[in-house]
Design a protein around this motif. Structure first.
Motif, short mmCIF file in Angstrom:
data_model
loop_
_atom_site.label_atom_id
_atom_site.label_comp_id
_atom_site.label_asym_id
_atom_site.label_seq_id
_atom_site.Cartn_x
_atom_site.Cartn_y
_atom_site.Cartn_z
N ILE A 1 -60.47 21.53 -38.48
CA ILE A 1 -60.19 22.36 -39.65
C ILE A 1 -58.68 22.52 -39.76
O ILE A 1 -58.05 23.13 -38.88
N ALA B 1 -55.95 27.78 -40.87
CA ALA B 1 -56.74 28.89 -40.33
C ALA B 1 -56.46 30.16 -41.12
O ALA B 1 -56.12 31.20 -40.56
N GLY C 1 -60.67 28.87 -43.84
CA GLY C 1 -60.73 28.04 -42.63
C GLY C 1 -61.41 28.76 -41.49
O GLY C 1 -62.28 28.20 -40.80
N LEU C 2 -61.05 30.01 -41.26
CA LEU C 2 -61.65 30.79 -40.18
C LEU C 2 -63.14 31.04 -40.44
O LEU C 2 -63.96 30.98 -39.52
N GLY D 1 -65.01 27.77 -39.94
CA GLY D 1 -65.00 27.46 -38.51
C GLY D 1 -65.97 28.31 -37.72
O GLY D 1 -66.64 27.81 -36.80
N PHE E 1 -58.97 23.73 -34.57
CA PHE E 1 -58.09 24.11 -35.67
C PHE E 1 -56.75 23.40 -35.54
O PHE E 1 -56.18 23.34 -34.45
N VAL F 1 -53.14 23.89 -36.90
CA VAL F 1 -52.35 24.94 -37.53
C VAL F 1 -50.86 24.65 -37.38
O VAL F 1 -50.46 23.77 -36.62
N ALA G 1 -57.52 24.78 -30.58
CA ALA G 1 -56.49 24.88 -31.60
C ALA G 1 -55.23 24.18 -31.12
O ALA G 1 -54.90 24.23 -29.92
N ARG H 1 -56.68 35.29 -35.91
CA ARG H 1 -57.92 34.72 -35.35
C ARG H 1 -59.18 35.36 -35.92
O ARG H 1 -60.28 34.96 -35.55
#
Length: 300
Positions: free
Chosen positions: A6, A9, A13-14, A17, A29, A31, A61, A135
């Motif tokens: 993804i 974030a 996105g979050l 996910g 992720f 980022v 991530a 997060r």
């Protein structure tokens, strides 16, 4: 286990996910900031559910495109303003994974069509979601994830449907441009008014004066685009407002955070299409001017 990357974030996105990880997929992720990558890597991502419970999921991530798993399905969840840089980075890294794009508006469609990607699908997300921190995301309203393969192997996107549930409905459509148009019309109905009036989505229906503006805007858009009435009747837009009643639109969220609003890809894009038909959308054009004035005043 299916690998999903993804890119981005933010709230969408979050949210995506969290549901894909809940369905047993291996989520990574991609980022920009090391701080966010380290936080997600160390503590996972957290979803605040509508019943006030929280769900935490272990995911990976990174900020290094070379460290992303292959093979994997990519979900590109960055905003349109970050699309060009991301596509350029992907091209340099020779990323040829299947790509699912979930941006608001229409402007990203042309960008993606001009990029050399073998397998592409577009999706619309009608959930209410608000990013709480780097997060965490608050799930503020159940909507629908609708996926429309555009070219390449459409079967590559079917596994996303494994995440389907009552609180995370996943559906498929055969016309990518139609679902994007449907979503951008919803955005045009909700985002400009909520951003200018600084209202939550549900207040558009409960406040007498904003309801009048909402109704006028709907009539204006459907006069210019009568074919959309069967795709998006009035009650369908109103139902989005009700389901996300306590949610801030993405445009209002950007305004309050001091970020540029997604005016061009949502509002200006529809005005251009109306002008191409020699149709006047006076209220939407006035709202566009007000939105650009707000963005411009912040930059001065």
């Amino acid at each position: 286990m299916m690998n999903v990357v993804i890119a981005g974030a933010g709230s969408i996105g979050l949210l995506l996910g969290s549901f894909l990880a809940e369905a047993g997929m291996a989520v990574t992720f991609f980022v920009r900031r090391e701080e966010q990558a380290a936080l997600i890597q160390h503590r996972g991502i957290q979803r605040i559910n509508q019943d006030a419970t929280t769900s935490t999921y272990h995911v990976e991530a990174t900020t290094d495109i070379a460290c992303l798993p292959t093979p994997s399905l990519w979900i590109v969840a960055v905003k349109f303003t970050g699309m060009r840089d991301l596509l350029s980075e992907m091209q340099q890294a020779k990323v040829d994974n299947p790509m699912l794009f979930v941006q608001n508006g229409l402007a990203h469609l042309e960008l993606v069509q001009n990029a050399a990607m073998p397998h592409v699908a577009f999706a619309t997300v009608e959930h209410g979601a608000r990013r709480v921190d780097d997060r965490s995301v608050s799930h503020n309203g159940v909507g629908r994830l609708t996926i429309a393969p555009a070219w390449g192997d459409s079967h590559l996107f079917e596994k996303v449907g494994q995440a389907h549930s009552a609180v995370f409905p996943v559906g498929y459509h055969d016309d990518a441009e139609q679902i994007l148009m449907r979503k951008v019309f919803i955005n045009c109905m909700i985002n400009p008014l909520t951003a200018i009036l600084q209202m939550k989505n549900g207040e558009l229906l409960t406040n007498t004066h904003s309801r009048e503006l909402f109704d006028t805007l709907f009539s204006e858009l459907m006069t210019a685009f009568p074919e959309m009435l069967t795709v998006l009747p009035y009650e369908a837009v109103a139902e989005v407002c009700r389901k996300t009643a306590n949610n801030q639109s993405s445009m209002l969220t950007d305004r309050l955070a001091g970020r540029p609003m997604e005016i061009e890809t949502i509002v200006t894009a529809i005005i251009r299409k109306a002008n191409e038909r020699n149709q006047s959308v006076q209220l939407l054009t006035m709202l566009e001017t007000m939105l650009y004035a707000i963005d411009g005043a912040r930059e001065e």
